[in-house]
Design an enzyme around this catalytic site. Structure first.
Site, PDB file in Angstrom:
ATOM      1  N   TYR A 133       0.820  -1.209   0.000  1.00  0.00           N
ATOM      2  CA  TYR A 133       0.000   0.000   0.000  1.00  0.00           C
ATOM      3  C   TYR A 133       0.862   1.271   0.000  1.00  0.00           C
ATOM      4  CZ  TYR A 133      -3.934  -2.994   1.566  1.00  0.00           C
ATOM      5  OH  TYR A 133      -4.900  -3.954   1.690  1.00  0.00           O
ATOM      6  N   LYS A 179       4.753 -14.294   3.690  1.00  0.00           N
ATOM      7  CA  LYS A 179       4.556 -15.217   2.570  1.00  0.00           C
ATOM      8  C   LYS A 179       5.941 -15.367   1.942  1.00  0.00           C
ATOM      9  CE  LYS A 179       1.958 -17.700  -0.158  1.00  0.00           C
ATOM     10  NZ  LYS A 179       1.184 -18.877   0.286  1.00  0.00           N
ATOM     11  N   ASP A 212      -1.656 -17.376   4.518  1.00  0.00           N
ATOM     12  CA  ASP A 212      -2.804 -18.230   4.181  1.00  0.00           C
ATOM     13  C   ASP A 212      -3.112 -19.208   5.309  1.00  0.00           C
ATOM     14  OD1 ASP A 212      -0.345 -19.271   3.551  1.00  0.00           O
ATOM     15  OD2 ASP A 212      -0.916 -20.118   1.621  1.00  0.00           O
ATOM     16  N   ASP A 236      -4.149  -5.822   7.062  1.00  0.00           N
ATOM     17  CA  ASP A 236      -5.434  -5.196   6.733  1.00  0.00           C
ATOM     18  C   ASP A 236      -6.508  -6.278   6.606  1.00  0.00           C
ATOM     19  OD1 ASP A 236      -7.286  -3.334   5.923  1.00  0.00           O
ATOM     20  OD2 ASP A 236      -6.612  -3.287   3.839  1.00  0.00           O
ATOM     21  N   ASP A 240      -9.602  -7.566   9.458  1.00  0.00           N
ATOM     22  CA  ASP A 240     -11.032  -7.621   9.137  1.00  0.00           C
ATOM     23  C   ASP A 240     -11.593  -9.023   9.389  1.00  0.00           C
ATOM     24  OD1 ASP A 240     -11.106  -4.947   8.426  1.00  0.00           O
ATOM     25  OD2 ASP A 240     -12.343  -5.318   6.647  1.00  0.00           O
TER      26      ASP A 240
END
Ligand code: ATP
Length: 348
Positions: A133, A179, A212, A236, A240
């Site tokens: 981002y 990752k 994941d 992020d 959520d």
């Protein structure tokens, strides 16, 4: 209990922002009369899309100066999607001006609030200035485009410190998310920086997990997690997921913290579909105010608010539409103020 007085800079923003932040202010203001807690003054300043439409500036410099001068800052929500591409992205700019690099998002289930999986009590600590981002994007040829994922040792280290400090006040476990298989260089640097910080917190259990695997395990075994530490985009998304597992956006608070400044805001956005109707759930903002109190050195007052919220959520009449009820924002706020100062909370 506390004779202190705090000057709070308030950026109500757009949509339901002004409504829910107004409710949080009422709860803060009630602390003195109900529990002999601290007093507050509030300085309202423009920022966001409505501010842009009125003044041509989505984050006036006077707002930034007022935020820096205050004891702390509360934000409602800002509609960045409606801003033209030429306008300053106010949240990104706020983070830069206040030099706040880490977002802290607690997510916990409350007795009485329906949850889709097992009980959860986690804090997601996420770096918020870089990663994918960072805003560096460019076209590649006619049919391609590229985003740059920026990771630095400095930003990773300061975020990791906040995560380990959070864990030291909680169940003493940090899970760092990566990752590595796909993002070898950037996530090696991130994990290396985190491992250095972990070494100075020997009593904190430290593990790393693929993003994941974390998503799956968070849904299936939420009780295994305490503090989740992540780079920007993964955090992020995971925060959520955690908010969803804890009962939804309406009760999800957050804080953005740095060395000198911090601001506190609900995780949800401007919710234009319910704006102006008086039915938005104010609890995410009220819990954000509680986080702010802990941050400015008023942990008892913060805890009293959290207990009052817990009491309110246990009562079926005190639920807004997002939690299956029909109470208004005002009724929730008055209910929470009514519970302030009561000795014990249901389920605590
Ligand atoms: P934005 O573009 O500013 O993020 P949005 O509506 O796309 O706004 P959110 O505001 O995060 O995204 O919320 C998504 C939906 O969740 C809303 O449309 C609303 O129905 C619901 N919602 C969000 N916050 C609340 C709240 N505090 N109380 C009740 N419902 C909420």
């Amino acid at each position: 209990m506390s004779s202190a007085q705090y000057a709070i800079c308030v950026l109500p923003g757009d949509g339901i922002g002004p409504e829910v932040i107004g409710c949080a202010q009422e709860v803060l203001q009630a602390l003195h009369s109900t529990i002999d807690g601290p007093r507050f003054t509030f300085d309202h300043r423009p920022a966001g899309c409505d501010a842009y439409n009125e003044t041509g500036d989505s984050l006036p410099s006077e707002t930034v100066e007022a935020a820096k001068a205050a004891d702390s800052v509360m934000l409602g929500a800002m509609d960045v999607a409606r801003l033209p591409p030429t306008a300053i992205q106010p949240l990104r700019a706020m983070r830069r001006h206040l030099d706040v690099g880490a977002s802290v998002r607690p997510a916990r289930s409350y007795p009485g609030v329906p949850i889709p999986a097992g009980e959860i009590d986690v804090v997601v600590v996420r770096e918020v200035t870089e990663g994918i981002y960072s805003g560096i994007e460019y076209p590649v040829g006619k049919d391609g485009a590229c985003s740059v994922r920026v990771i630095t040792r400095d930003a990773s280290t300061r975020t990791a410190k906040i995560a380990f400090e959070q864990a030291s006040r909680r169940r003493k476990k940090v899970t760092a998310i990566h990752k590595l298989g796909a993002l070898k260089l950037t996530d090696s640097l991130f994990l290396e920086s985190v491992a250095d910080v972990a070494a100075s917190f020997p009593d904190i259990e430290y593990e790393t997990k693929n993003v994941d695997a974390c998503a799956l395990e968070l849904v299936r075994w939420p009780e295994e997690f305490d503090v989740i530490l992540s780079t920007n985009a993964f955090g992020d998304i995971l925060s959520d997921v955690a908010a969803g597992l804890a009962g939804g956006l309406g009760i999800a608070p957050s804080g953005c913290v740095g060395e000198n400044w911090a601001y506190f805001e609900p995780v949800h956005g401007t919710a234009p579909d319910i704006a102006g109707k008086g039915i938005a759930n104010p609890i995410a903002s009220i819990l954000s105010a509680a986080l702010m109190l802990r941050h400015i050195g008023e942990p008892e007052a913060g805890e009293q608010i959290e207990r009052a919220v817990s009491r309110a959520l246990a009562s079926e009449e005190l639920r807004t539409g997002d939690l299956g009820g029909s109470a208004t924002s005002t009724q929730i706020t008055e209910g929470i103020i009514g519970f302030l100062g009561e000795a014990s909370a249901v389920g605590d």
